[in-house]
Design a protein around this motif. Structure first.
Motif, short mmCIF file in Angstrom:
data_model
loop_
_atom_site.label_atom_id
_atom_site.label_comp_id
_atom_site.label_asym_id
_atom_site.label_seq_id
_atom_site.Cartn_x
_atom_site.Cartn_y
_atom_site.Cartn_z
N LYS A 176 12.72 -45.29 69.86
CA LYS A 176 12.09 -46.01 68.71
C LYS A 176 11.22 -45.30 68.20
O LYS A 176 10.43 -44.47 69.16
CB LYS A 176 11.63 -47.25 69.37
N VAL A 177 10.77 -45.18 67.24
CA VAL A 177 9.68 -44.43 66.38
C VAL A 177 8.89 -45.56 65.26
O VAL A 177 9.67 -46.15 64.36
CB VAL A 177 10.33 -43.42 65.52
N THR A 178 7.61 -45.49 65.49
CA THR A 178 6.89 -46.53 64.79
C THR A 178 5.73 -45.76 64.29
O THR A 178 5.13 -44.73 64.97
CB THR A 178 6.44 -47.52 65.76
N SER A 179 5.09 -46.42 63.11
CA SER A 179 3.79 -45.89 62.60
C SER A 179 2.98 -46.98 62.54
O SER A 179 3.19 -48.08 62.16
CB SER A 179 4.08 -45.36 61.14
N VAL A 180 1.71 -47.06 63.23
CA VAL A 180 0.67 -47.93 63.12
C VAL A 180 -0.44 -47.34 62.12
O VAL A 180 -1.08 -46.35 62.55
CB VAL A 180 0.08 -48.34 64.37
N ASP A 181 -0.66 -48.08 61.03
CA ASP A 181 -1.50 -47.39 59.87
C ASP A 181 -2.64 -48.38 59.75
O ASP A 181 -2.63 -49.35 59.07
CB ASP A 181 -0.89 -47.27 58.73
N PHE A 222 1.80 -54.65 70.41
CA PHE A 222 2.91 -55.64 69.82
C PHE A 222 4.29 -54.79 69.51
O PHE A 222 5.17 -55.13 69.97
CB PHE A 222 2.37 -56.35 68.44
N ALA A 223 4.04 -53.70 68.72
CA ALA A 223 4.98 -52.73 68.60
C ALA A 223 5.80 -52.33 69.89
O ALA A 223 7.14 -52.36 69.98
CB ALA A 223 4.44 -51.75 67.81
N ALA A 224 4.93 -52.02 70.83
CA ALA A 224 5.65 -51.51 72.12
C ALA A 224 6.33 -52.55 72.96
O ALA A 224 7.18 -52.14 73.71
CB ALA A 224 4.40 -50.81 72.90
N SER A 225 6.02 -53.63 72.64
CA SER A 225 6.62 -54.75 73.50
C SER A 225 7.60 -55.57 72.93
O SER A 225 7.82 -56.71 73.59
CB SER A 225 5.40 -55.71 74.19
N ARG A 226 8.12 -55.10 72.01
CA ARG A 226 9.16 -56.00 71.26
C ARG A 226 10.42 -55.73 72.23
O ARG A 226 10.60 -54.61 72.75
CB ARG A 226 9.77 -55.35 69.89
N PRO A 227 11.51 -56.61 72.10
CA PRO A 227 12.76 -56.50 72.78
C PRO A 227 13.57 -55.16 72.45
O PRO A 227 13.37 -54.50 71.27
CB PRO A 227 13.85 -57.64 72.23
N ALA A 228 14.40 -54.82 73.41
CA ALA A 228 15.18 -53.44 73.10
C ALA A 228 15.80 -53.33 71.92
O ALA A 228 15.94 -52.16 71.56
CB ALA A 228 16.23 -53.11 74.38
N HIS A 229 16.07 -54.42 71.28
CA HIS A 229 17.05 -54.07 70.02
C HIS A 229 16.14 -54.06 68.80
O HIS A 229 16.66 -54.08 67.87
CB HIS A 229 17.91 -55.19 69.75
N VAL A 230 14.59 -54.19 68.96
CA VAL A 230 13.93 -54.72 67.80
C VAL A 230 12.99 -53.10 67.65
O VAL A 230 12.15 -52.78 68.68
CB VAL A 230 12.96 -55.62 67.95
N ASN A 231 13.00 -52.51 66.55
CA ASN A 231 11.78 -51.43 66.28
C ASN A 231 11.08 -51.89 65.25
O ASN A 231 11.45 -52.20 64.11
CB ASN A 231 12.54 -50.03 65.87
N VAL A 232 9.74 -51.82 65.47
CA VAL A 232 8.70 -52.04 64.30
C VAL A 232 8.77 -50.67 63.76
O VAL A 232 8.16 -49.69 64.25
CB VAL A 232 7.42 -52.42 64.91
N ASN A 233 9.16 -50.55 62.37
CA ASN A 233 9.12 -49.30 61.86
C ASN A 233 7.65 -48.65 61.36
O ASN A 233 7.20 -47.89 61.42
CB ASN A 233 9.97 -49.48 60.39
#
Ligand SMILES: NC(=O)C1=CN([C@@H]2O[C@H](COP(=O)(O)OP(=O)(O)OC[C@H]3O[C@@H](n4cnc5c(N)ncnc54)[C@H](OP(=O)(O)O)[C@@H]3O)[C@@H](O)[C@H]2O)C=CC1
Ligand SMILES: CC(=O)[C@H](N)C(=O)O
Length: 252
Positions: A176-181, A222-233
């Motif tokens: 997963k790859v997420t940006s928190v802005d 929040f982003a790190a604790s989503r279920p395995a199939h969910v990515n917060v972009n």
């Protein structure tokens, strides 16, 4: 137990992340230049949460030192589940024609090249294990540009581009790859931007309630604790009193 690697953990958002992930029983790998601070943080969080903590005194700009620190890291600490690329800074706030080129180097080397050096070491092992989550700390300054923000904004636009690029390159490997802005967060950020001028830094946050480092750490969690199939972009968060990089509703 899972492991989170947080760069820039000696203060602000990085420290708040260390607290929240320790509370969630992650083992912590913490890096920054001010290693004494990291030791104090580690002692406090170890006592309170009973997690394992490893600290690394590291300047993310120094490619050779980053590689050496990684080579010397015990294997168990290399199995990183979540990487938070948080180390970053702004230096100066001048129009482009008056900018200090050393400040520019510092921002580009830390915010862009440092993030890349760290990711280059961590991502191959995530690929091997076919799991992992990279969370890059961008900024509202990576979504828009504002007067005198020139090079800082450019570095955060680069972080935005790299986040999207990483998501594409790492897609086949379940990473997963997420940006928190964030918008304005009251940390040591403005003291660093204004090179130790705390009075000037304090004025940035006068007349409105800024985000706290903990607000941002909660969004990261929040982003790190989503279920395995969910990515917060991408997660863009600002104080209620902020509408853009520079538009604030301030009470006098
Ligand atoms: N505060 C804000 O308004 C916003 C901040 N951000 C971003 O959030 C991130 C964290 O900033 P914030 O917590 O606010 O600011 P702080 O100044 O409080 O924290 C910055 C952290 O980065 C570390 N750091 C800086 N340079 C280096 C380096 N060369 N090598 C290793 N670590 C380094 C510092 O540790 P040390 O000095 O010990 O090395 C410190 O732990 C940054 O990327 C920033 O750009 C984004 C949007 C808004
Ligand atoms: C939004 C940020 O990154 C920072 N607060 C800034 O002033 O640019």
């Amino acid at each position: 137990m899972k492991t989170v690697f947080i760069t820039g953990a000696s203060s602000g958002i990085g420290y708040a992340c260390a607290e929240i992930f320790a509370k969630q029983k992650f083992n912590l790998l913490l890096a920054s230049r001010r290693v004494d601070r990291l030791h104090d943080i580690a002692t406090g969080l170890q006592t309170e949460h009973g997690v394992q903590i490893h600290t690394i005194g590291l300047d993310v700009r120094d490619k050779t030192l980053v590689q050496k620190a990684w080579d010397e890291l015990p294997d168990m600490w290399k199995n990183i589940d979540v990487l938070i690329n948080n180390a970053g800074l702004s230096q100066g706030l001048e129009p482009i024609q008056e900018g200090n080129t050393d400040d520019w180097d510092r921002m580009i080397d830390t915010n862009v090249k440092g993030l890349l050096y760290i990711t280059r070491l961590v991502a191959p092992l995530m690929k091997q294990r076919k799991q992992g989550h990279i969370i890059n700390i961008g900024s509202i300054a990576g979504k828009e540009v504002y007067p005198n923000g020139n090079v800082y904004c450019a570095t955060k636009h680069a972080v935005d581009a790299l986040t999207k690029a990483m998501r594409i390159d790492l897609l086949p490997y379940n990473i997963k790859v997420t940006s928190v802005d964030p918008g304005a967060v009251e940390t040591e950020f403005s003291i660093v931007r204004f090179k130790g001028d705390s009075e000037k830094a304090k004025k940035v946050y006068e007349g409105f309630t800024p985000l706290t480092a903990e607000d941002v750490a909660e969004a990261i969690w929040f982003a790190a604790s989503r279920p395995a199939h969910v990515n917060v972009n991408d997660l863009l968060l600002m104080p209620t009193a902020q509408a853009s990089g520079t538009l604030f509703h301030k009470q006098s």
